[in-house]
Design a protein around this motif. Structure first.
Motif, mmCIF file in Angstrom:
data_model
loop_
_atom_site.group_PDB
_atom_site.id
_atom_site.type_symbol
_atom_site.label_atom_id
_atom_site.label_comp_id
_atom_site.label_asym_id
_atom_site.label_seq_id
_atom_site.Cartn_x
_atom_site.Cartn_y
_atom_site.Cartn_z
ATOM 1 N N ASN A 1 0.690 -0.981 0.089
ATOM 2 C CA ASN A 1 0.034 -0.305 -0.538
ATOM 3 C C ASN A 1 1.120 0.733 0.143
ATOM 4 N N THR A 2 1.831 0.970 -0.519
ATOM 5 C CA THR A 2 3.125 2.333 -0.651
ATOM 6 C C THR A 2 3.184 2.970 -2.202
ATOM 7 N N GLY A 3 2.875 4.204 -2.402
ATOM 8 C CA GLY A 3 3.569 4.842 -4.097
ATOM 9 C C GLY A 3 4.965 4.677 -3.669
ATOM 10 N N TYR A 4 5.878 5.417 -4.811
ATOM 11 C CA TYR A 4 6.762 6.014 -4.765
ATOM 12 C C TYR A 4 7.486 7.113 -5.368
ATOM 13 N N LEU A 5 8.073 7.925 -5.251
ATOM 14 C CA LEU A 5 8.286 8.966 -6.613
ATOM 15 C C LEU A 5 10.274 8.652 -6.699
ATOM 16 N N GLN A 6 10.903 8.375 -7.515
ATOM 17 C CA GLN A 6 12.083 8.283 -7.282
ATOM 18 C C GLN A 6 12.955 9.870 -8.058
ATOM 19 N N MET A 7 13.437 10.335 -7.731
ATOM 20 C CA MET A 7 13.302 11.789 -8.249
ATOM 21 C C MET A 7 14.924 11.692 -8.467
ATOM 22 N N ASN A 8 15.720 11.898 -9.898
ATOM 23 C CA ASN A 8 16.734 11.919 -10.192
ATOM 24 C C ASN A 8 17.474 13.272 -10.711
ATOM 25 N N MET A 9 18.565 13.266 -11.106
ATOM 26 C CA MET A 9 18.590 14.775 -11.314
ATOM 27 C C MET A 9 18.392 15.952 -10.529
ATOM 28 N N LEU A 10 18.443 16.219 -9.963
ATOM 29 C CA LEU A 10 17.339 17.071 -9.068
ATOM 30 C C LEU A 10 17.836 18.843 -9.788
ATOM 31 N N LYS A 11 16.851 19.131 -10.433
ATOM 32 C CA LYS A 11 17.485 20.523 -10.212
ATOM 33 C C LYS A 11 16.609 21.927 -8.793
ATOM 34 N N PRO A 12 17.446 22.754 -8.979
ATOM 35 C CA PRO A 12 16.635 24.011 -8.399
ATOM 36 C C PRO A 12 15.474 24.012 -8.132
ATOM 37 N N GLU A 13 14.939 24.379 -9.181
ATOM 38 C CA GLU A 13 13.964 24.842 -9.964
ATOM 39 C C GLU A 13 12.437 23.289 -9.099
ATOM 40 N N ASP A 14 13.221 22.426 -9.158
ATOM 41 C CA ASP A 14 12.228 21.013 -8.092
ATOM 42 C C ASP A 14 12.304 21.265 -6.867
ATOM 43 N N THR A 15 12.065 22.996 -6.299
ATOM 44 C CA THR A 15 12.228 22.521 -4.520
ATOM 45 C C THR A 15 10.517 23.239 -5.146
ATOM 46 N N ALA A 16 10.232 22.311 -3.743
ATOM 47 C CA ALA A 16 8.635 22.859 -3.493
ATOM 48 C C ALA A 16 7.338 21.848 -2.505
ATOM 49 N N VAL A 17 6.952 21.732 -1.967
ATOM 50 C CA VAL A 17 6.282 20.897 -1.285
ATOM 51 C C VAL A 17 5.665 20.142 -2.415
ATOM 52 N N TYR A 18 6.203 18.515 -1.943
ATOM 53 C CA TYR A 18 5.664 17.736 -2.421
ATOM 54 C C TYR A 18 4.038 16.429 -2.042
ATOM 55 N N TYR A 19 3.683 16.525 -2.968
ATOM 56 C CA TYR A 19 1.839 16.238 -2.198
ATOM 57 C C TYR A 19 1.726 14.926 -3.138
ATOM 58 N N CYS A 20 1.078 14.122 -2.897
ATOM 59 C CA CYS A 20 0.657 12.673 -2.741
ATOM 60 C C CYS A 20 -0.787 12.572 -2.856
ATOM 61 N N ALA A 21 -1.203 11.785 -3.367
ATOM 62 C CA ALA A 21 -3.082 12.216 -3.758
ATOM 63 C C ALA A 21 -3.819 10.821 -4.411
ATOM 64 N N LEU A 22 -4.786 10.438 -4.086
ATOM 65 C CA LEU A 22 -5.881 9.179 -4.590
ATOM 66 C C LEU A 22 -6.405 9.339 -5.032
ATOM 67 N N ASP A 23 -7.577 8.673 -5.993
ATOM 68 C CA ASP A 23 -8.206 8.939 -6.918
ATOM 69 C C ASP A 23 -9.105 7.950 -7.192
ATOM 70 N N ARG A 24 -10.674 7.903 -6.914
ATOM 71 C CA ARG A 24 -10.933 6.846 -6.945
ATOM 72 C C ARG A 24 -11.058 5.934 -8.195
ATOM 73 N N ARG A 25 -11.218 6.940 -8.960
ATOM 74 C CA ARG A 25 -11.971 6.855 -10.784
ATOM 75 C C ARG A 25 -11.342 6.186 -11.491
ATOM 76 N N ASP A 26 -9.858 7.009 -11.466
ATOM 77 C CA ASP A 26 -8.460 6.134 -12.191
ATOM 78 C C ASP A 26 -8.913 6.410 -13.672
ATOM 79 N N TYR A 27 -9.764 7.308 -14.266
ATOM 80 C CA TYR A 27 -10.151 7.626 -15.615
ATOM 81 C C TYR A 27 -8.998 7.406 -16.807
#
Length: 124
Positions: free
Chosen positions: A73-99
């Motif tokens: 029950n876990t998801g991942y976001l592997q982030m490589n070659m990070l840039k200063p413009e990637d600086t942010a608060v990162y949010y995970c979200a779930l969608d029930r419909r998956d269209y």
């Protein structure tokens, strides 16, 4: 349903981080969004409920990889070659419909459950 992100931190440009999204309850389609100070929340990546289909914003394609382990029950976001413009608060979200279209999966308004966010800071 509870959504809890982890794995954020401070990293130098060119470095890597892996974010995790732990989910309680059922398995849904999952997306990652980010919001930098003074900017609107933007789509980063999403993965279907099965894990078979992924979607990426152009700005992260080739650098970030989204995945999930439904047994954990876990998801991942592997982030490589990070840039200063990637600086942010990162949010995970779930969608029930998956269209299953990019336009749908990249729209924050379609998601039903959100985590509290995890800060990612990339120094130059």
């Amino acid at each position: 349903v509870q959504v809890v992100e982890s794995g954020g931190g401070l990293v130098q440009a060119g470095g890597s981080l892996r974010l995790s999204c732990a989910v309680s309850g059922r398995s849904y389609a999952m997306g990652w969004f980010r919001q930098a100070p003074g900017k609107e929340r933007e789509f980063v990546a999403a993965v279907s409920r099965s894990g078979g289909t992924t979607y990426y914003a152009d700005s992260v394609k080739g650098r970030f990889t989204i995945s999930r382990d439904n047994a954990k029950n876990t998801g991942y976001l592997q982030m490589n070659m990070l840039k200063p413009e990637d600086t942010a608060v990162y949010y995970c979200a779930l969608d029930r419909r998956d269209y299953g279209t990019y336009s749908y999966m990249s729209s924050a308004g379609e998601y039903d459950y959100w985590g509290q966010g995890t800060q990612v800071t990339v120094s130059s």
